[in-house]
Design a protein around this motif. Structure first.
Motif, PDB file in Angstrom:
ATOM      1  N   SER A 239      53.684  36.665 -10.454  1.00  0.00           N
ATOM      2  CA  SER A 239      54.521  37.127 -11.570  1.00  0.00           C
ATOM      3  C   SER A 239      55.749  36.233 -11.728  1.00  0.00           C
ATOM      4  N   ALA A 240      56.324  36.287 -12.937  1.00  0.00           N
ATOM      5  CA  ALA A 240      57.442  35.388 -13.274  1.00  0.00           C
ATOM      6  C   ALA A 240      58.598  35.542 -12.293  1.00  0.00           C
ATOM      7  N   ASP A 241      58.818  36.759 -11.817  1.00  0.00           N
ATOM      8  CA  ASP A 241      59.938  36.974 -10.894  1.00  0.00           C
ATOM      9  C   ASP A 241      59.527  36.745  -9.432  1.00  0.00           C
ATOM     10  N   SER A 243      57.628  38.477  -7.598  1.00  0.00           N
ATOM     11  CA  SER A 243      57.525  39.695  -6.782  1.00  0.00           C
ATOM     12  C   SER A 243      56.082  40.113  -6.494  1.00  0.00           C
ATOM     13  N   ASP A 287      53.859  30.264 -19.094  1.00  0.00           N
ATOM     14  CA  ASP A 287      55.005  30.340 -20.008  1.00  0.00           C
ATOM     15  C   ASP A 287      54.699  29.756 -21.376  1.00  0.00           C
ATOM     16  N   GLY A 317      55.311  39.463 -16.527  1.00  0.00           N
ATOM     17  CA  GLY A 317      56.634  38.963 -16.914  1.00  0.00           C
ATOM     18  C   GLY A 317      56.633  37.678 -17.723  1.00  0.00           C
ATOM     19  N   TYR A 318      55.447  37.311 -18.262  1.00  0.00           N
ATOM     20  CA  TYR A 318      55.384  36.094 -19.078  1.00  0.00           C
ATOM     21  C   TYR A 318      55.171  36.473 -20.538  1.00  0.00           C
TER      22      TYR A 318
END
Lengths: 550, 550
Positions: A239-241, A243, A287, A317-318
């Protein structure tokens, strides 16, 4: 003249410094140079104007481009030893050997070049370049200068017309490399389309050389190279973060089950290979996911597959970027796509889904854009290739290079077609503006005349037709010509490509909309001063042959 | 993606070896390569066909050109360190750094390229190139290969059409450099017009690089740069046999007095500056005097001045070459000129005068030549520029590059337009000839099928339409594809440009005249074998989405 055996020389138009070679010229420039040299006319003081007679694309304006390349040519202009050796074989055996020594020592150091700034809006009859200096040298410069200005100005003008058609807020990308007229045609196209108002190019070399933003995602071949989901070898996406880490294929399949009720499709009608290709692309560019959705069926397969992958990306999260349409009814399809995006945005409370990019790229020309505007569409980005870079509507701008003065004597070239009569002598060019900043008229004067003054009445005359004349009181006056090259040096700052692009935009903004419209635009007036008018007609009379009326 | 600042790099499309750079490609080739690499598909065994769907210029044939340049690209294909550094800035920050190491090591060593020989007549759907090898590498080659084939084939075809229009005995010269689409566009034009059947070019660099005969004399500016006979500084000419030396101006003036009664002109109507220019040119090129006679007035001034100088040259043992017309009614003027030449020949008993070259060069296109043929004319040489090199009638050939097989699985690209459906799989291409050497039909077969046999019945089917099929009994069969590039090497002899020109001529001669005519030509048939037909339709069915009929 030898028979057509390849000489196994490198096949490049440019020398080792990347600038066009002096030998990229017409043979008659060399034969004329020899005849001038033989009659000791080679150093006669000559003045040539480079201009065109008609705006391209049935329009009423042109963007001047190519100046920087012309100045680079001036800097490097010379004949190498191997050039001269070749010329000895191409010229008759009777040629005086001393001529080749003269050729070897030629350069542009005694030439002066004044020109309109690159990126400026220009019109027929205006000298874009005025080149003065030794007759033989200036004559030798003719062909490469015409070559460098003709296509650059043509394609910049074409780009500006596409920009006007698409409006200021649509993203315009140049995708023409594969259909351009040769490798360098492709590179020039990218450079001058950017100057004319495009936002980016697919041409990577143009990105590297000129700093133009490069853009691109994938082709139909990418989609068809995937057969099914087994082709997706690496399925994990973090995930983007940072996590969490997920099996991205499973995540997509989860959304494939959820979405049919939202955007109305049948999961057994979507193409599995296409989904695999989208997933792979998203894994590579989480992204930057922009998907080509028309390989099989936009509505049944491409769009559902895109939404599926976009939702899975969103969960990690993208944010997806959008879709590209490369076939079909672009007006209809773009509206269907937009509708589904709006539905998705509302259903999942994801406002950005509504504003995803919709790129269209199927054989688009200026008229297509006008027609799409009339039909309605939701396209916010065009990828434009063939018609843009080859200038299909008119693939050549007819610039000419005419002698206007020799040894301080003005020369006129007559023609049975009065529109082809040259405007003699060394001239200055002024653009007169109204109080609101609008360009009113361009005015050619003899170089010795005082400049027109702000607030003072100026008589502007048609160069040929006596009855066409008007008084103009300018609120501003701009001298259009700048001396760029003198005594062997570039003497003015050369703007960057981005600055040229800004200048084009600004210069176009001073032009009345009716000069710029696609259908029946109003011609912009190019006039001469009263003195120049008189002078033209005196010279014309002098040159008339004695005899009966023709 | 950086903003448009020039990077002050050299602006050349070619590397130091003069070959197109690998970076001259579309960004999506790089992004696809990354996505393939990410999913470990980069080395999937792929087969791509390069072909076009429609002959250009409303014609029914095309000349294939550009192969040698494609092979040079294969030889030099790599990304330099600075290319890769640039690509790091153009790709997203999330890109795996190991991908750039992969890119640095890419070459065409594992790629195989088979192709139709350069200069051969080709037709829609025929794979001009078949490129096989690692998916990512072949994909990266797509854009430069298309760029190199598209314009080369287009302009060679255009040249061949001009040749057909002008007939075999008219001299055709390419004069297009100044209007070409960029410097390299001009160079390519000269090269491929020669291949397509032209006899020479004005482009000196093309002469040096490719050994094409170069031709040219002088421009209007040369004429107008002379004001009167005082401009002729050196007046002496030695006779061809070296036996006498004369004041050439006086000699010309002597003939100017003699000729009016012969070819009917008034000496006080000829332009003195034009005569001065002709005399100067003749002094420089006594063996090569060809004069541009339309600067002022062809009949009153240009033609009399030419005859004057030609007679003076003749007295000293030199034979003039002819005249050029660059404006006006070419049919009428050429006939007037020819009439005067015949008169001169008879009056002075100089038979060669009747056969002097008459060059026409005013904005000539294919239709102009057909129209001149209908009106009658005596032109025996055309100088052709803008319309030839920019291919004004159709400035792009729409070659495409389509995936037809991946990991031994044939791929088909469907389209709502059935003409756009690709022919799947690795194929062989045969041309079947009749007993008189005429090409009857082209036949595509699956690569595994045995070649058609001479004297045996072959079923040739339209690839899509069931009803269109015919049995053909060939008297000769030619396999059109040759493997040119394999295991990192060019493995076949590359013909010289002169040989390619001969091949074009020969290949065109096998084509029935009705396929070559300008108006409503008969389409040449490109067919598939019965097995390939069946295979196409099976794959088509497989790929059809499940659902209602569309």
């Amino acid at each position: 003249m030898k028979e057509g055996e390849p000489l196994h020389l490198k096949t490049s138009v440019t020398g080792s410094n990347g600038v066009v070679q002096a030998l990229l010229t017409d043979l008659y420039q060399i034969t004329m140079a020899y005849a001038y040299w033989k009659s000791e006319k080679m150093n006669d003081a000559s003045v040539f104007d480079l201009y065109f007679r008609k705006n391209p694309f049935s329009g009423e304006f042109t963007i001047f481009a190519g100046l920087e390349e012309c100045l680079k040519l001036m800097q490097s202009f010379h004949f190498s030893d191997s050039d001269v050796e070749y010329l000895k074989t191409a010229m008759p055996q009777t040629t005086d050997p001393a001529f080749f020594i003269y050729l070897k020592n030629i350069s542009a150091r005694d030439v002066t070049l004044t020109a309109v700034p690159e990126g400026e809006v220009v019109f027929p009859k205006i000298p874009l370049l005025t080149v003065s200096g030794p007759l033989a040298v200036v004559q030798l410069l003719e062909t490469p200068l015409l070559n460098l200005v003709n296509y650059a100005s043509l394609v910049a003008t074409n780009a500006a017309r596409f920009r006007i058609a698409a409006g200021p807020n649509t993203v315009l990308l140049e995708f023409g490399l594969r259909r351009a007229q040769g490798p360098d045609g492709g590179l020039s196209a990218s450079r001058y389309c950017y100057l004319g108002g495009f936002d980016g190019t697919s041409n990577v070399l143009a990105g590297k050389m000129f700093g133009i933003p490069v853009r691109g995602t994938h082709a139909h071949a990418f989609i068809t190279s995937f057969i099914n989901l087994q082709d997706v070898k690496f399925r994990t996406l973090v995930s983007a973060d940072g996590s969490r880490e997920e099996d991205f294929v499973s995540l997509c399949l989860k959304y494939q089950q959820q979405l049919p009720s939202v955007i109305d499709f049948l999961p057994d009608q979507v193409m599995e290979g296409e989904l695999a290709a989208f997933i792979s692309f998203a894994l590579a560019f989480p992204d930057g996911f922009l998907a080509l959705i028309d390989t099989y069926d936009v509505i049944r397969s491409g769009l559902p597959n895109f939404c599926t992958v976009a939702m899975a990306l969103n969960e990690l999260g993208y944010q997806a970027q959008g879709i590209r349409l490369d076939s079909g009814d672009l007006s209809y399809l773009s509206k269907v796509v937009k509708g589904k995006f709006i539905t998705m945005a509302a259903k999942f409370d994801l406002p950005w889904f509504e504003n995803l990019t919709i790129v269209a790229s199927n054989d688009i020309n200026e008229d297509t854009i006008h027609s799409l505007n009339q039909q309605g569409h939701t396209i916010n980005c065009y990828g434009i290739g063939t018609h843009l870079v080859t200038c299909q509507k008119q693939p050549a701008l007819g610039c000419v290079f005419k002698l206007v003065e020799i040894n301080t004597k003005a020369r006129i070239k007559l023609s049975e077609d009065v529109e082809k009569v040259t405007i003699p002598g060394r001239k200055k060019v002024y653009r007169l503006y109204g109080a609101d900043g609008t360009a009113l008229v361009d005015l050619l004067q003899d170089a010795s005349e005082p400049a027109p003054q702000v607030g003072q009445r100026v008589l502007c005359r048609h160069p040929i037709q006596e009855s066409k004349r008007a008084y103009v009181i300018p609120a501003a006056v701009k001298s259009l010509h700048i001396t760029w090259w003198k005594q062997g040096k570039v003497i003015e700052h050369l703007p960057t490509l981005t600055e040229l692009r800004e200048r084009t935009k600004k210069s176009l903004s001073t032009l009345r909309p009716d000069h710029k419209r696609a259908l029946n635009p109003t011609p912009y007036k190019v006039s001469v001063s009263s003195d120049l008018y008189t002078y033209i007609h005196e010279l014309w009379l002098e040159s008339a042959p004695i005899g009966e009326l023709s």
